[in-house]
Scaffold this active site. Structure first.
Site, PDB file in Angstrom:
ATOM      1  N   THR A 173       0.828  -1.212   0.000  1.00 30.35           N
ATOM      2  CA  THR A 173       0.000   0.000   0.000  1.00 30.35           C
ATOM      3  C   THR A 173       0.861   1.260   0.000  1.00 30.35           C
ATOM      4  O   THR A 173       0.442   2.299  -0.508  1.00 30.35           O
ATOM      5  CB  THR A 173      -0.967   0.027   1.203  1.00 30.35           C
TER       6      THR A 173
ATOM      7  N   VAL B 210       1.625 -10.177  -4.135  1.00 32.70           N
ATOM      8  CA  VAL B 210       1.753 -10.713  -5.490  1.00 32.70           C
ATOM      9  C   VAL B 210       2.214  -9.659  -6.501  1.00 32.70           C
ATOM     10  O   VAL B 210       2.271  -9.940  -7.695  1.00 32.70           O
ATOM     11  CB  VAL B 210       0.417 -11.349  -5.974  1.00 32.70           C
ATOM     12  N   ASP B 211       2.575  -8.461  -6.022  1.00 35.65           N
ATOM     13  CA  ASP B 211       2.985  -7.408  -6.960  1.00 35.65           C
ATOM     14  C   ASP B 211       4.368  -7.649  -7.558  1.00 35.65           C
ATOM     15  O   ASP B 211       4.715  -7.068  -8.578  1.00 35.65           O
ATOM     16  CB  ASP B 211       2.947  -6.030  -6.295  1.00 35.65           C
TER      17      ASP B 211
ATOM     18  N   CYS C 258      -0.390 -25.801 -21.313  1.00 29.49           N
ATOM     19  CA  CYS C 258       0.963 -26.310 -21.593  1.00 29.49           C
ATOM     20  C   CYS C 258       2.015 -25.833 -20.601  1.00 29.49           C
ATOM     21  O   CYS C 258       3.139 -26.336 -20.588  1.00 29.49           O
ATOM     22  CB  CYS C 258       1.390 -25.965 -23.019  1.00 29.49           C
TER      23      CYS C 258
ATOM     24  N   HIS D  71       2.031 -16.432  -2.471  1.00 28.53           N
ATOM     25  CA  HIS D  71       0.812 -16.372  -3.281  1.00 28.53           C
ATOM     26  C   HIS D  71       1.109 -16.108  -4.752  1.00 28.53           C
ATOM     27  O   HIS D  71       0.208 -15.750  -5.511  1.00 28.53           O
ATOM     28  CB  HIS D  71      -0.133 -15.304  -2.715  1.00 28.53           C
TER      29      HIS D  71
END
Length: 236
Positions: free
Chosen positions: A22, A98-99, A125, A114
């Protein structure tokens, strides 16, 4: 105090949560009025079911998230952690985020519990691509399979190799520093306690109190992570 503990520690592990992101301008998930899940049901847009049954909505939700990451950048806190890793002051970062900003800032020993929005891969694939595919609205692989962000979706478990590495590093830590996590999400919130039980000193830096504050050796509230780390950098 924090700088002194870092100087004494031979093995420091850092754990980061949404508060780290943040400060780069990214919204978190649960804050009232501004959290991502205030306006969206995660099961409807960020789940394996959405990927398989409502894929266009899934693609557009994650394209918005990818564009949001592209609009923001690592802050001075990310950069200091990367610098300290290179200098051997910290040995690794466990993150719920996850950034991908730790890696963008130059950190290499990052355990992304995550996953990351910096990459996508083919559900069929397994071929990996950069997230510019989503930016360009390319949602399908050359093989015809769906391209999905390389993040853990609702309905999926945490990546086992990453999780076990995080367990190992937590148990090995002499100093464990939590930066910007409410420590409410299981099983990821168990790492600080695991470190503490293994003999580590525990430091928690978070805007709001956490349920684990009582176990910490040092607690810092109501301060930006970047400011705290910059102050530590002056003392190291």
């Amino acid at each position: 105090m924090l700088a002194d503990l870092m100087k004494k520690s031979n093995y420091t592990i850092v754990y980061t949560g949404a508060g780290m992101s943040t400060e780069s301008g990214l919204p978190d998930f649960r804050s009232a009025n501004t959290g991502l899940w205030e306006n969206e049901d995660p099961a409807a847009v960020a789940s394996t079911e959405a990927l398989n049954k409502d894929v266009e909505r899934f693609f557009q939700f994650y394209r918005t998230r990818v564009l949001g990451v592209k609009d923001c950048h690592p802050h001075k806190g990310h950069e200091l952690l990367a610098k300290w890793e290179k200098e051997g002051i910290i040995r690794g970062i466990i993150t719920q985020n996850v950034d991908g900003f730790h890696s963008v800032a130059g950190s290499e020993k990052v355990m992304e519990l995550h996953g990351t929005l910096q990459k996508v891969h083919c559900q069929s694939c397994g071929k990996k691509y950069g997230n510019e595919t989503y930016e360009e609205e390319i949602f399908y692989c050359k093989c015809g399979g769906k391209l999905r962000p390389s993040v853990v979706l609702f309905g999926e478990g945490l990546p086992e190799d990453t999780f076990m590495k995080a367990v190992e590093e937590s148990e090995r830590a002499e100093l464990f520093i939590v930066l910007g996590s409410s420590l409410t999400v299981t099983p990821a919130n168990q790492f600080p306690l695991l470190a503490k039980e293994s003999g580590a000193k525990l430091i928690i830096v978070n805007m709001e109190p956490t349920v684990f504050d009582e176990y910490a050796d040092v607690v810092i509230h109501d301060r930006k992570i970047g400011d705290v780390l910059a102050e530590v950098a002056e003392q190291l």
